[in-house]
Design an enzyme around this catalytic site. Structure first.
Site, PDB file in Angstrom:
ATOM      1  N   HIS A  59      -0.069   4.016  -7.534  1.00  0.00           N
ATOM      2  CA  HIS A  59      -1.019   5.120  -7.326  1.00  0.00           C
ATOM      3  C   HIS A  59      -2.219   5.004  -8.267  1.00  0.00           C
ATOM      4  O   HIS A  59      -2.804   6.014  -8.664  1.00  0.00           O
ATOM      5  CB  HIS A  59      -0.348   6.478  -7.537  1.00  0.00           C
ATOM      6  CG  HIS A  59       0.711   6.799  -6.543  1.00  0.00           C
ATOM      7  ND1 HIS A  59       1.501   7.940  -6.625  1.00  0.00           N
ATOM      8  CD2 HIS A  59       1.157   6.129  -5.438  1.00  0.00           C
ATOM      9  CE1 HIS A  59       2.360   7.957  -5.631  1.00  0.00           C
ATOM     10  NE2 HIS A  59       2.168   6.872  -4.891  1.00  0.00           N
ATOM     11  N   LEU A 102       0.863  -1.171   0.000  1.00  0.00           N
ATOM     12  CA  LEU A 102       0.000   0.000   0.000  1.00  0.00           C
ATOM     13  C   LEU A 102       0.901   1.223   0.000  1.00  0.00           C
ATOM     14  O   LEU A 102       2.003   1.191   0.575  1.00  0.00           O
ATOM     15  CB  LEU A 102      -0.890   0.048   1.246  1.00  0.00           C
ATOM     16  CG  LEU A 102      -2.027  -0.954   1.402  1.00  0.00           C
ATOM     17  CD1 LEU A 102      -2.787  -0.668   2.686  1.00  0.00           C
ATOM     18  CD2 LEU A 102      -2.968  -0.930   0.211  1.00  0.00           C
ATOM     19  N   ASP A 103       0.436   2.306  -0.609  1.00  0.00           N
ATOM     20  CA  ASP A 103       1.166   3.568  -0.493  1.00  0.00           C
ATOM     21  C   ASP A 103       1.323   3.933   0.972  1.00  0.00           C
ATOM     22  O   ASP A 103       0.481   3.588   1.811  1.00  0.00           O
ATOM     23  CB  ASP A 103       0.398   4.701  -1.191  1.00  0.00           C
ATOM     24  CG  ASP A 103       0.252   4.492  -2.679  1.00  0.00           C
ATOM     25  OD1 ASP A 103       1.025   3.696  -3.241  1.00  0.00           O
ATOM     26  OD2 ASP A 103      -0.639   5.130  -3.269  1.00  0.00           O
ATOM     27  N   ARG A 104       2.366   4.658   1.261  1.00  0.00           N
ATOM     28  CA  ARG A 104       2.598   5.101   2.636  1.00  0.00           C
ATOM     29  C   ARG A 104       1.389   5.835   3.207  1.00  0.00           C
ATOM     30  O   ARG A 104       1.005   5.636   4.362  1.00  0.00           O
ATOM     31  CB  ARG A 104       3.826   6.021   2.657  1.00  0.00           C
ATOM     32  CG  ARG A 104       4.202   6.529   4.023  1.00  0.00           C
ATOM     33  CD  ARG A 104       5.421   7.417   3.934  1.00  0.00           C
ATOM     34  NE  ARG A 104       6.053   7.578   5.229  1.00  0.00           N
ATOM     35  CZ  ARG A 104       7.319   7.887   5.402  1.00  0.00           C
ATOM     36  NH1 ARG A 104       8.102   8.063   4.362  1.00  0.00           N
ATOM     37  NH2 ARG A 104       7.827   8.022   6.606  1.00  0.00           N
TER      38      ARG A 104
END
Length: 234
Positions: free
Chosen positions: A154, A53-55
């Site tokens: 993203h 997952l993105d930060r």
């Protein structure tokens, strides 16, 4: 302590807080704090993330607890046998209440175009008496349920930006006017994107695993400001 949503001998699913890396990256070289190290130390055994997952994104992350199961779990993601459902709050209300965004995205590494598909459905709408843009006396927002059919960098953020329904709190692909409004009006500091549900068949036991993770406090607070009942999201 990381919240553990499910665990057996072979795998473990956690609730990753917003702002925490899944593992060390080149962009955050030298930063020691990440979910991989934290989970390993918390349960006292080897783990490896199956996906990322993105930060800035909160929610469910799947880890393997032994190396033997890791290829099978990764294959399920590659073969699109895992259902990944997200919640997000976006600017505006899509004209089509559900749809498929089929729009290729450029790879950040190779710069080549890659196929990318994202399904969405509007599950709540809101119009609030605030002028967030300087143009209209009211502002409209939607709560979206989003399913990733592919897994590009993203992807949800870029796809919703492509249809001009920017995710609130997205500083890279979002609407800066909306981000400033939500920060000043509601104190929001986070991206409103949450990995809500994950479903797949266990590669060893062949049982169906379906995990739901309620959105974090900052997400639920904005939902309340927009007049939505928390209900199943608590």
């Amino acid at each position: 302590m990381l919240e553990i949503l499910f665990e057996d001998e072979d795998l473990i699913l956690i609730n990753k807080p917003a702002g925490l890396l899944v593992h060390r990256t080149r962009q955050a070289y030298g930063e020691d704090k990440n979910a991989l190290i934290q989970l390993r130390d918390q349960i006292g055994s080897w783990v490896s993330p199956v996906h990322r997952l993105d930060r800035a994104t909160s929610g469910i992350v799947l880890f393997a607890k032994n190396e033997s199961i890791l290829p099978a779990l990764k294959a399920k993601f590659m073969d699109r046998e895992v259902r990944k459902t997200y919640l997000t709050i976006a600017r505006g209300i899509p004209q089509e209440k559900q749809g498929l965004i089929d729009h290729p995205l450029q790879s950040e590494r190779s710069k080549k175009l890659q196929e990318a598909q994202t399904k969405y459905a509007v599950i709540a709408e809101s119009e609030i008496p605030y002028n967030s843009t300087g143009r209209y006396p009211t502002s409209r927002y939607s709560l979206l349920e989003v399913d990733l059919l592919t897994g590009r960098t993203h992807q949800i953020r870029r796809h919703l930006a492509h249809i001009r329904h920017y995710i609130i709190g997205d500083k890279k692909h979002g609407d800066n006017k909306q981000n400033i409004f939500f920060e000043r009006q509601f104190g929001l500091q986070n991206l409103l994107l949450h990995a809500w549900k994950l479903s797949f068949t266990h590669p060893l036991t062949n049982t169906q695993i379906s995990i739901t993770c309620p959105p974090p406090a900052h997400f639920r607070t904005i939902m309340q400001h927009l007049g939505w009942e928390l209900g199943e999201f608590e």
